[in-house]
Design an enzyme around this catalytic site. Structure first.
Site, short mmCIF file in Angstrom:
data_model
loop_
_atom_site.label_atom_id
_atom_site.label_comp_id
_atom_site.label_asym_id
_atom_site.label_seq_id
_atom_site.Cartn_x
_atom_site.Cartn_y
_atom_site.Cartn_z
N VAL A 1 1.37 -1.36 -0.14
CA VAL A 1 0.21 0.34 -0.01
C VAL A 1 0.84 1.32 -0.14
CG1 VAL A 1 -1.83 1.12 1.59
CG2 VAL A 1 -1.68 -1.36 1.50
N GLY B 1 -6.94 1.79 6.44
CA GLY B 1 -7.92 0.85 6.67
C GLY B 1 -7.56 -0.03 4.95
N GLN C 1 7.13 -7.00 11.06
CA GLN C 1 6.61 -5.92 11.12
C GLN C 1 4.92 -6.02 10.93
OE1 GLN C 1 8.93 -6.01 8.97
NE2 GLN C 1 8.61 -4.46 7.24
N TYR D 1 -2.02 -9.06 9.61
CA TYR D 1 -2.42 -10.23 9.01
C TYR D 1 -3.21 -10.64 10.37
CZ TYR D 1 -0.04 -8.89 4.70
OH TYR D 1 0.62 -8.80 3.77
#
Lengths: 173, 173
Positions: free
Chosen positions: A112, A120, A148, A153
């Protein structure tokens, strides 16, 4: 970019037939320049330079575009996340998965853009990816997580070393 | 069974062009009934009932043959290990790998028949599998190891959680 799917727009009837709206994952990315919308796509014909720029932004080592192209062609699933602002689209996230098309999938290259982190969107990207894999009847979704992002997850339902199963990587002697 | 490759026979010129002989992995499986030879194959058209019998022998849960067939079709590499005794061939080992054909491969379903365990054949099977993946320019070979085989894979050069990278599995909430 071909076949667009909206997670967020109720007015997109075609999309809602293939993907349940997930309003809990809506994240407004509005700023002084106005609101923007986030879209996901499974179109695998992504501009490789745009993808490289995204990976550069998070500090990944560059990889030969010829090999990246081959990897995208042979991934079972390619997910890209786009910011749409007016008529301009910007690639802001990416993930892909290899699979045997039957039992297992392994998710790779989750990214991302830093400007879009902590909103989010990583969660939304992963939820979309998991949903697509589940819709293909894949029951065993796996990945290898850097230290990290293990907690990230875990919050998405991934289990660390279930029943003592360990991730291992081979290197030449 | 189509396209056979011998790891052990020097007389097999065609095979030696594609695979270096690995004499260190030769394991004689001779018994009172006479010597046998072990062959490896990458032919993916395996008799699914024979494969199921092998998996039964190590106590794996049965899986729908329709899905097994699909998984074999969509694996990047399928390796089978055969005992050849006279004119009869017996499936005694198996492994397969998914891949993006460029960077990563993940090895699944590694099995050696109990009658053929503890003879170095699991090691030979994995070495053959790794060699095939390396010959396709795959640099990142991964797997998920059950606790009791972590040391087996470690001896083959697999690293547990390199740089803290953790294997994770997704399950529904």
């Amino acid at each position: 970019m071909g076949f667009w799917k909206s997670l967020f727009s109720n007015s997109d009837a075609a999309a809602s037939q293939t993907i349940d709206p997930e309003r809990e994952t809506v994240v407004k990315t509005g700023d002084r320049a106005g609101d923007s919308r986030i879209f996901f796509s499974t179109e695998r014909e992504i501009d490789l330079y745009e993808l490289e720029e995204l990976c550069d932004a998070v500090g990944w080592s560059r990889r030969p575009l010829r090999k990246v192209k081959k990897a995208l062609q042979h991934s079972f699933l390619v997910v890209s996340m786009w910011e749409v602002r007016g008529s301009s689209n910007r690639l802001v996230g990416f993930a892909r998965a290899t699979s045997d098309h039957a039992f297992n999938a392994t998710i790779w290259d989750v990214v991302v853009h830093p400007d879009f982190q902590n909103k989010g969107l990583g969660k939304a990207l992963m939820k979309y990816t998991i949903k697509k894999l589940r819709s293909e009847d894949i029951s065993n979704i796996t990945l290898f997580a850097d230290p990290q992002v293990v907690d990230f997850y875990r919050r998405l339902g991934f289990i660390l070393d279930p029943e003592g199963i360990k991730g291992m990587f081979w290197y030449p002697d």
